[in-house]
Enzyme design. Structure first.
Site, PDB file in Angstrom:
ATOM      1  N   LYS A  77      15.924   7.463  10.052  1.00  0.00           N
ATOM      2  CA  LYS A  77      15.967   7.878   8.648  1.00  0.00           C
ATOM      3  C   LYS A  77      17.319   8.530   8.304  1.00  0.00           C
ATOM      4  O   LYS A  77      17.799   8.416   7.174  1.00  0.00           O
ATOM      5  CB  LYS A  77      14.789   8.801   8.334  1.00  0.00           C
ATOM      6  CG  LYS A  77      13.447   8.073   8.365  1.00  0.00           C
ATOM      7  CD  LYS A  77      13.385   6.928   7.344  1.00  0.00           C
ATOM      8  CE  LYS A  77      12.015   6.293   7.233  1.00  0.00           C
ATOM      9  NZ  LYS A  77      11.928   5.251   6.205  1.00  0.00           N
ATOM     10  N   ARG A 113       0.848  -1.205   0.000  1.00  0.00           N
ATOM     11  CA  ARG A 113       0.000   0.000   0.000  1.00  0.00           C
ATOM     12  C   ARG A 113       0.883   1.254   0.000  1.00  0.00           C
ATOM     13  O   ARG A 113       2.115   1.162   0.062  1.00  0.00           O
ATOM     14  CB  ARG A 113      -0.915   0.003   1.231  1.00  0.00           C
ATOM     15  CG  ARG A 113      -0.153   0.201   2.517  1.00  0.00           C
ATOM     16  CD  ARG A 113      -1.058   0.256   3.735  1.00  0.00           C
ATOM     17  NE  ARG A 113      -0.299   0.778   4.860  1.00  0.00           N
ATOM     18  CZ  ARG A 113      -0.506   0.441   6.129  1.00  0.00           C
ATOM     19  NH1 ARG A 113      -1.450  -0.412   6.424  1.00  0.00           N
ATOM     20  NH2 ARG A 113       0.229   0.980   7.069  1.00  0.00           N
ATOM     21  N   TYR A 155      12.289   7.899  14.934  1.00  0.00           N
ATOM     22  CA  TYR A 155      12.067   7.899  13.475  1.00  0.00           C
ATOM     23  C   TYR A 155      13.106   8.782  12.780  1.00  0.00           C
ATOM     24  O   TYR A 155      13.718   8.377  11.790  1.00  0.00           O
ATOM     25  CB  TYR A 155      10.651   8.393  13.188  1.00  0.00           C
ATOM     26  CG  TYR A 155      10.275   8.382  11.719  1.00  0.00           C
ATOM     27  CD1 TYR A 155       9.977   7.186  11.073  1.00  0.00           C
ATOM     28  CD2 TYR A 155      10.207   9.558  10.977  1.00  0.00           C
ATOM     29  CE1 TYR A 155       9.608   7.172   9.728  1.00  0.00           C
ATOM     30  CE2 TYR A 155       9.838   9.553   9.637  1.00  0.00           C
ATOM     31  CZ  TYR A 155       9.534   8.350   9.013  1.00  0.00           C
ATOM     32  OH  TYR A 155       9.188   8.341   7.686  1.00  0.00           O
TER      33      TYR A 155
HETATM   34  P1  NAD Z   1       2.346   2.901   4.984  1.00  0.00           P
HETATM   35  O1  NAD Z   1       2.222   2.715   6.447  1.00  0.00           O
HETATM   36  O2  NAD Z   1       1.152   3.330   4.206  1.00  0.00           O
HETATM   37  O3  NAD Z   1       2.924   1.562   4.299  1.00  0.00           O
HETATM   38  C1  NAD Z   1       4.019   0.880   4.843  1.00  0.00           C
HETATM   39  C2  NAD Z   1       4.044  -0.537   4.306  1.00  0.00           C
HETATM   40  O4  NAD Z   1       5.188  -1.186   4.902  1.00  0.00           O
HETATM   41  C3  NAD Z   1       2.799  -1.353   4.692  1.00  0.00           C
HETATM   42  O5  NAD Z   1       2.328  -2.065   3.569  1.00  0.00           O
HETATM   43  C4  NAD Z   1       3.323  -2.273   5.786  1.00  0.00           C
HETATM   44  O6  NAD Z   1       2.651  -3.540   5.846  1.00  0.00           O
HETATM   45  C5  NAD Z   1       4.770  -2.462   5.360  1.00  0.00           C
HETATM   46  N1  NAD Z   1       5.635  -2.912   6.468  1.00  0.00           N
HETATM   47  C6  NAD Z   1       5.704  -2.405   7.730  1.00  0.00           C
HETATM   48  N2  NAD Z   1       6.546  -3.127   8.483  1.00  0.00           N
HETATM   49  C7  NAD Z   1       7.041  -4.107   7.676  1.00  0.00           C
HETATM   50  C8  NAD Z   1       7.945  -5.182   7.876  1.00  0.00           C
HETATM   51  N3  NAD Z   1       8.506  -5.420   9.081  1.00  0.00           N
HETATM   52  N4  NAD Z   1       8.228  -6.002   6.833  1.00  0.00           N
HETATM   53  C9  NAD Z   1       7.639  -5.792   5.629  1.00  0.00           C
HETATM   54  N5  NAD Z   1       6.760  -4.808   5.382  1.00  0.00           N
HETATM   55  C10 NAD Z   1       6.459  -3.972   6.391  1.00  0.00           C
HETATM   56  O7  NAD Z   1       3.545   3.944   4.825  1.00  0.00           O
HETATM   57  P2  NAD Z   1       3.974   4.921   3.616  1.00  0.00           P
HETATM   58  O8  NAD Z   1       3.554   6.290   3.990  1.00  0.00           O
HETATM   59  O9  NAD Z   1       3.602   4.360   2.303  1.00  0.00           O
HETATM   60  O10 NAD Z   1       5.565   4.874   3.821  1.00  0.00           O
HETATM   61  C11 NAD Z   1       6.443   4.117   3.021  1.00  0.00           C
HETATM   62  C12 NAD Z   1       7.863   4.556   3.319  1.00  0.00           C
HETATM   63  O11 NAD Z   1       8.005   5.950   3.057  1.00  0.00           O
HETATM   64  C13 NAD Z   1       8.285   4.366   4.783  1.00  0.00           C
HETATM   65  O12 NAD Z   1       9.641   3.952   4.830  1.00  0.00           O
HETATM   66  C14 NAD Z   1       8.135   5.756   5.366  1.00  0.00           C
HETATM   67  O13 NAD Z   1       8.947   5.948   6.499  1.00  0.00           O
HETATM   68  C15 NAD Z   1       8.553   6.609   4.187  1.00  0.00           C
HETATM   69  N6  NAD Z   1       8.069   7.986   4.249  1.00  0.00           N
HETATM   70  C16 NAD Z   1       6.737   8.266   4.236  1.00  0.00           C
HETATM   71  C17 NAD Z   1       6.321   9.592   4.281  1.00  0.00           C
HETATM   72  C18 NAD Z   1       4.864   9.988   4.256  1.00  0.00           C
HETATM   73  O14 NAD Z   1       4.587  11.183   4.399  1.00  0.00           O
HETATM   74  N7  NAD Z   1       3.926   9.074   4.050  1.00  0.00           N
HETATM   75  C19 NAD Z   1       7.272  10.626   4.352  1.00  0.00           C
HETATM   76  C20 NAD Z   1       8.629  10.296   4.375  1.00  0.00           C
HETATM   77  C21 NAD Z   1       9.014   8.966   4.316  1.00  0.00           C
END
Ligand code: NAD
Length: 250
Positions: free
Chosen positions: A160, A16, A156
């Site tokens: 990162k 997702r 966090y």
């Molecule tokens: P999300 O929570 O929507 O999706 C994260 C996905 O990672 C999920 O499908 C979950 O099942 C999977 N996951 C979690 N733990 C896991 C594990 N141990 N093994 C395998 N899969 C695992 O998050 P997102 O917003 O899509 O974030 C994705 C990445 O982008 C992350 O690394 C997050 O830190 C980074 N990020 C997101 C944002 C934001 O604003 N959404 C900003 C900066 C960085």
């Protein structure tokens, strides 16, 4: 230059959010995409791509288990014979003040966000070095560059920052083997991860005011950058960090 035909791409956390958008972009560019995620929902996500005539499969993976990462790499090499792209996207975030952060929570965040990135990079980096080619893309965060006040996210933020420096370290080690390693550091992107924060009117207001482009990013806008880093269009980039934050950190 942006085509990925006949290439195999693994996207961790691809069920997702940003991961699914990346899986979609890579599959649309012709790659065979492996959605590697904890969630059984990953099967549904892969199915969605296959229904569009794209190549995708789901493999269960907990990135915190190095043996699972090794087993996945071995199984994909047996099945496909090669893996060219790894996107280390799986990540978790908690908003907890430092003084209230338990040992367990600190370790859990580092387990997924840092150790998971290393276990998967090592497992697939080995395959890529043997092949003499590969591109690894780590999803870091602008929170590894600046401290996002007023949200309390010490674990966090630190995790990162570690991802960004791990990216540079692996890039230096593996360049001579033909493996490029780059990072993407997104700002606020509308996903499950940011949903709770967006429900807080003050946070939402702060986020939008502090973002020069005046809006949240779309997962597809991160995915476009991942496609660039995965493809030959970025052939002279390694150890770089693309900041995709609508100008937040300028
Ligand atoms: P999300 O929570 O929507 O999706 C994260 C996905 O990672 C999920 O499908 C979950 O099942 C999977 N996951 C979690 N733990 C896991 C594990 N141990 N093994 C395998 N899969 C695992 O998050 P997102 O917003 O899509 O974030 C994705 C990445 O982008 C992350 O690394 C997050 O830190 C980074 N990020 C997101 C944002 C934001 O604003 N959404 C900003 C900066 C960085």
């Amino acid at each position: 230059q942006f085509r990925l035909d006949d290439q195999v791409a693994v996207v961790t956390g691809g069920a997702r959010g940003i991961g699914f958008a990346i899986a979609t972009a890579l599959a649309e560019a012709g790659a065979c995409v492996v959605i590697a995620d904890l969630e059984v929902a990953g099967e549904q996500s892969a199915h969605q791509l296959r229904e569009r005539g794209l190549q995708a499969e789901f493999r269960p993976l907990d990135v915190t288990r190095s043996a699972q990462a090794d087993a996945l790499a071995k199984s994909l090499v047996e099945h496909y014979g090669h893996v060219e792209i790894l996107v280390n996207n799986a990540g978790i975030c908690r908003n907890t003040p430092a003084l209230e952060t338990s040992d367990e929570e600190w370790l859990q965040i580092f387990d997924v966000n840092v150790h998971g990135v290393f276990w998967c990079s090592r497992a697939f980096g080995r395959v890529m070095a043997q092949q003499g080619r590969g591109s690894i893309i780590n999803i870091a965060s602008m929170s590894g560059i600046i401290v996002n006040k007023p949200q309390p996210q010490a674990a966090y933020n630190a995790s990162k920052a570690a991802v960004a420096h791990l990216t540079r370290s692996l890039a230096a080690e593996w360049a001579s083997a033909g493996v490029r390693v780059n990072a993407i550091s997104p700002g606020y992107i509308g996903t499950e991860m940011t949903k709770r924060g967006l429900e807080n009117p003050q946070w939402r207001k702060d986020w939008l005011e502090l973002t020069p482009l005046g809006r949240l990013g779309e997962p597809s806008e991160v995915a476009n950058c991942a496609l660039f880093l995965a493809s030959p269009a970025s052939s002279y980039l390694t150890g770089s960090e693309l900041v995709v934050d609508g100008g937040y950190t300028v």
